[in-house]
Design a protein around this motif. Structure first.
Motif, PDB file in Angstrom:
ATOM      1  N   LYS A 209       0.880  -6.382  -6.837  1.00  0.00           N
ATOM      2  CA  LYS A 209      -0.184  -5.381  -6.877  1.00  0.00           C
ATOM      3  C   LYS A 209       0.143  -4.253  -5.917  1.00  0.00           C
ATOM      4  CE  LYS A 209      -4.333  -4.689  -8.762  1.00  0.00           C
ATOM      5  NZ  LYS A 209      -4.650  -4.806 -10.191  1.00  0.00           N
ATOM      6  N   VAL A 210      -0.161  -3.024  -6.334  1.00  0.00           N
ATOM      7  CA  VAL A 210       0.040  -1.839  -5.501  1.00  0.00           C
ATOM      8  C   VAL A 210      -1.325  -1.231  -5.196  1.00  0.00           C
ATOM      9  CG1 VAL A 210       1.058   0.468  -5.331  1.00  0.00           C
ATOM     10  CG2 VAL A 210       2.312  -1.381  -6.493  1.00  0.00           C
ATOM     11  N   ILE A 211      -1.566  -0.942  -3.920  1.00  0.00           N
ATOM     12  CA  ILE A 211      -2.787  -0.265  -3.508  1.00  0.00           C
ATOM     13  C   ILE A 211      -2.447   1.197  -3.249  1.00  0.00           C
ATOM     14  CG2 ILE A 211      -4.549  -0.056  -1.702  1.00  0.00           C
ATOM     15  CD1 ILE A 211      -4.246  -3.065  -1.213  1.00  0.00           C
ATOM     16  N   ALA A 212      -3.198   2.093  -3.853  1.00  0.00           N
ATOM     17  CA  ALA A 212      -3.071   3.530  -3.564  1.00  0.00           C
ATOM     18  C   ALA A 212      -4.257   3.922  -2.688  1.00  0.00           C
ATOM     19  CB  ALA A 212      -3.082   4.341  -4.855  1.00  0.00           C
ATOM     20  N   ASN A 213      -3.996   4.747  -1.660  1.00  0.00           N
ATOM     21  CA  ASN A 213      -5.087   5.076  -0.736  1.00  0.00           C
ATOM     22  C   ASN A 213      -5.969   6.218  -1.232  1.00  0.00           C
ATOM     23  OD1 ASN A 213      -3.265   7.149  -0.334  1.00  0.00           O
ATOM     24  ND2 ASN A 213      -3.337   7.062   1.895  1.00  0.00           N
ATOM     25  N   SER A 214      -5.652   6.776  -2.400  1.00  0.00           N
ATOM     26  CA  SER A 214      -6.519   7.793  -3.014  1.00  0.00           C
ATOM     27  C   SER A 214      -6.277   7.805  -4.517  1.00  0.00           C
ATOM     28  CB  SER A 214      -6.245   9.186  -2.428  1.00  0.00           C
ATOM     29  OG  SER A 214      -4.970   9.667  -2.839  1.00  0.00           O
TER      30      SER A 214
ATOM     31  N   ILE B  68      -7.854   1.826  -3.051  1.00  0.00           N
ATOM     32  CA  ILE B  68      -8.691   1.392  -1.941  1.00  0.00           C
ATOM     33  C   ILE B  68      -8.532   2.431  -0.835  1.00  0.00           C
ATOM     34  CG2 ILE B  68      -9.183  -0.389  -0.220  1.00  0.00           C
ATOM     35  CD1 ILE B  68      -8.069  -2.471  -2.096  1.00  0.00           C
ATOM     36  N   ASN B  69      -9.572   3.180  -0.579  1.00  0.00           N
ATOM     37  CA  ASN B  69      -9.518   4.223   0.443  1.00  0.00           C
ATOM     38  C   ASN B  69      -9.477   3.629   1.841  1.00  0.00           C
ATOM     39  OD1 ASN B  69     -11.905   5.885  -1.592  1.00  0.00           O
ATOM     40  ND2 ASN B  69      -9.762   6.470  -1.428  1.00  0.00           N
ATOM     41  N   TYR B  70      -8.916   4.377   2.769  1.00  0.00           N
ATOM     42  CA  TYR B  70      -8.989   4.006   4.180  1.00  0.00           C
ATOM     43  C   TYR B  70     -10.452   3.978   4.611  1.00  0.00           C
ATOM     44  CZ  TYR B  70      -4.002   5.277   4.819  1.00  0.00           C
ATOM     45  OH  TYR B  70      -2.636   5.367   4.755  1.00  0.00           O
ATOM     46  N   GLY B  71     -10.732   3.172   5.616  1.00  0.00           N
ATOM     47  CA  GLY B  71     -12.052   3.176   6.234  1.00  0.00           C
ATOM     48  C   GLY B  71     -11.929   3.466   7.716  1.00  0.00           C
TER      49      GLY B  71
ATOM     50  N   THR C 152       0.837  -1.201   0.000  1.00  0.00           N
ATOM     51  CA  THR C 152       0.000   0.000   0.000  1.00  0.00           C
ATOM     52  C   THR C 152       0.867   1.244   0.000  1.00  0.00           C
ATOM     53  OG1 THR C 152      -1.750  -1.143   1.233  1.00  0.00           O
ATOM     54  CG2 THR C 152      -1.805   1.259   1.235  1.00  0.00           C
ATOM     55  N   MET C 153       0.596   2.138  -0.938  1.00  0.00           N
ATOM     56  CA  MET C 153       1.248   3.453  -0.948  1.00  0.00           C
ATOM     57  C   MET C 153       0.314   4.438  -0.250  1.00  0.00           C
ATOM     58  SD  MET C 153       4.318   3.629  -2.132  1.00  0.00           S
ATOM     59  CE  MET C 153       4.519   5.348  -2.577  1.00  0.00           C
ATOM     60  N   ASN C 154       0.775   4.949   0.884  1.00  0.00           N
ATOM     61  CA  ASN C 154      -0.049   5.812   1.719  1.00  0.00           C
ATOM     62  C   ASN C 154       0.200   7.291   1.472  1.00  0.00           C
ATOM     63  OD1 ASN C 154      -1.089   3.568   3.663  1.00  0.00           O
ATOM     64  ND2 ASN C 154       1.125   3.277   3.602  1.00  0.00           N
TER      65      ASN C 154
ATOM     66  N   VAL D 216      -3.000   9.723  -5.315  1.00  0.00           N
ATOM     67  CA  VAL D 216      -1.763   8.951  -5.144  1.00  0.00           C
ATOM     68  C   VAL D 216      -1.561   8.030  -6.334  1.00  0.00           C
ATOM     69  CG1 VAL D 216      -0.638   7.150  -3.772  1.00  0.00           C
ATOM     70  CG2 VAL D 216      -1.716   9.095  -2.615  1.00  0.00           C
ATOM     71  N   LYS D 217      -2.621   7.387  -6.794  1.00  0.00           N
ATOM     72  CA  LYS D 217      -2.502   6.513  -7.968  1.00  0.00           C
ATOM     73  C   LYS D 217      -2.009   7.306  -9.173  1.00  0.00           C
ATOM     74  CE  LYS D 217      -5.052   3.548 -11.172  1.00  0.00           C
ATOM     75  NZ  LYS D 217      -6.314   2.847 -11.495  1.00  0.00           N
ATOM     76  N   ASP D 218      -2.586   8.464  -9.425  1.00  0.00           N
ATOM     77  CA  ASP D 218      -2.199   9.271 -10.583  1.00  0.00           C
ATOM     78  C   ASP D 218      -0.727   9.667 -10.519  1.00  0.00           C
ATOM     79  OD1 ASP D 218      -4.765   9.086 -11.555  1.00  0.00           O
ATOM     80  OD2 ASP D 218      -5.402  11.059 -10.836  1.00  0.00           O
ATOM     81  N   VAL D 219      -0.249  10.020  -9.321  1.00  0.00           N
ATOM     82  CA  VAL D 219       1.155  10.403  -9.164  1.00  0.00           C
ATOM     83  C   VAL D 219       2.072   9.211  -9.435  1.00  0.00           C
ATOM     84  CG1 VAL D 219       2.917  11.130  -7.502  1.00  0.00           C
ATOM     85  CG2 VAL D 219       0.714  12.305  -7.579  1.00  0.00           C
ATOM     86  N   LEU D 220       1.701   8.041  -8.941  1.00  0.00           N
ATOM     87  CA  LEU D 220       2.516   6.846  -9.160  1.00  0.00           C
ATOM     88  C   LEU D 220       2.594   6.503 -10.644  1.00  0.00           C
ATOM     89  CD1 LEU D 220       1.324   4.515  -6.236  1.00  0.00           C
ATOM     90  CD2 LEU D 220       3.368   5.947  -6.330  1.00  0.00           C
TER      91      LEU D 220
END
Length: 378
Positions: free
Chosen positions: A156-161, A182-185, A110-112, A164-168
């Motif tokens: 697989k990489v999870i972006a929390n927003s 996958i957003n935080y809950g 996960t990339m936070n 963040v995905k767009d930057v990666l």
């Protein structure tokens, strides 16, 4: 399914990552998944979870804490897989997969945040915003080179927003199919029950700030804005919760601004205690922010919020609807929002109502369910 969670924080939480990792582990267990947690010694415990502790060696919460910890995680994984098998290994901080060995399991990270991935190349930006810029600038440039190496080790990489995905995708040239959002809950505890024995913070207005990296989270801008706003709000008090090795820099700034008597530094506090802090507003004008789970926690606690107009924050805060956003460095603008929110009871009530609606959209079951679906697809 058997899952190994590799995390720098579990049970003990000094950042959003700790909250995320703890909620994820407990949610997986509730869904009947067998979980082993590799984490630094002295963290939390759970009778339904196998804990594999690694030595801290004195670098807890250091600037480059994750780097030597990643080596410890490598050793723990090699030892663990000698005697057991797992379907998935999930690093809650993807960069900590840097030294991960080849494993007979699918790997997820996960990339936070994106502060290194999108770090400006110009050192003058860092000189403007960070007192430790001679160290921080080269560290961020180093991180920008190292993180892609770690991410390429993951299935697989999870972006929390979405941000963040767009930057990666833009800066690390990752294939879009390898990155999922996958957003935080957060838990849906009734705020009226959770706040029993609440701690009403001093000040009129009382402003709450919670963060582990004061400068990156915008505390200097908040203190400067508080000094401006105090000309109209004599009894304003800023409450700072969190630990930072640069706390003295913030205290010195408050003294130079002449508002030392209007700032309270509470240090690190348990999540349950923070939730009981009753403030007139929550303000964290971050320079960069991957997601900002603390905004959701404030919303769930019926506290109106002001955040930075950056990163994943704008996916949570709709300016003028469920809170305010301000551009980093806009001290006058931030002061104006504080004054406006303090003097407008109707606006505060509207922000609280809309904020509660927003917070309820981000649940732990949804986060855990999406994560399990990702595991199963792998």
């Amino acid at each position: 399914m058997k899952v190994c969670i590799v995390t720098q924080q579990y049970g003990r939480r000094w950042s959003g990552l700790g909250t995320y990792a703890t909620n994820l582990v407990e949610g997986l267990v509730e869904r009947g998944i067998t979980v082993t947690v590799i984490c630094p010694e002295g963290m939390g415990s759970n009778d339904k979870v196998k804990i594999v502790p690694v030595r801290m060696r004195g670098w807890e919460k250091g600037v480059n804490y994750w780097l030597p910890l990643a080596r410890q995680f490598r050793k723990a994984l090699i030892k663990l897989f000698r005697n057991d098998t797992y379907d998935v290994v999930h690093f809650t901080d993807a960069r900590e997969a840097l030294f991960a060995p080849e494993l007979p399991a699918k790997t997820v990270g996960t990339m936070n945040d994106y502060y290194a991935a999108d770090a400006p190349a110009n050192p003058f930006y860092f000189r403007k915003h960070y007192s430790d810029w001679p160290v921080r600038y080269p560290y961020y440039q180093f991180m920008r080179r190292v993180e892609p190496v770690a991410l390429k080790k993951l299935d697989k990489v999870i972006a929390n927003s979405r941000y963040v995905k767009d930057v990666l995708l833009k800066n690390y040239s990752l294939d879009a199919g390898r990155v999922s959002v996958i957003n935080y809950g957060i838990d849906g505890i009734d705020p009226d029950v959770a706040r029993e024995g609440e701690n009403e913070l001093e000040g009129d207005p009382s402003i709450l700030f919670v963060g582990a990296n004061f400068q990156r989270k915008g505390l200097p801008d908040l203190l400067k804005a508080a000094a401006v706003a105090r000309e109209n709000l004599d009894n304003l008090v800023v409450h700072v919760v969190g630990e930072d090795k640069k706390a003295d820099v913030a205290k010195e700034l408050a003294a130079r601004l002449g508002i030392s008597d209007a700032v309270r530094f509470h240090g690190l506090a348990a999540n349950a205690d923070v939730r009981k802090m009753k403030a007139d507003m929550f303000v964290m004008p971050s320079l960069v922010e991957g997601f900002g789970i603390v905004f959701l926690e404030a919303m769930m606690s019926k506290i109106p919020v002001i955040g930075g107009n950056v990163g994943g924050t704008v996916e949570l805060i709709r300016d003028g609807v469920n809170g305010f956003t301000v551009n980093p460095g806009d001290v006058e603008g931030l002061a104006g929002k504080i004054i406006q929110l303090s003097g407008d009871g109707k606006l505060r009530r509207a922000f609280i109502e809309e904020g509660m609606k927003t917070a309820k959209e981000y649940t732990i079951p949804e986060m855990v369910g999406q994560t399990i679906e990702l595991y199963e697809r792998l």
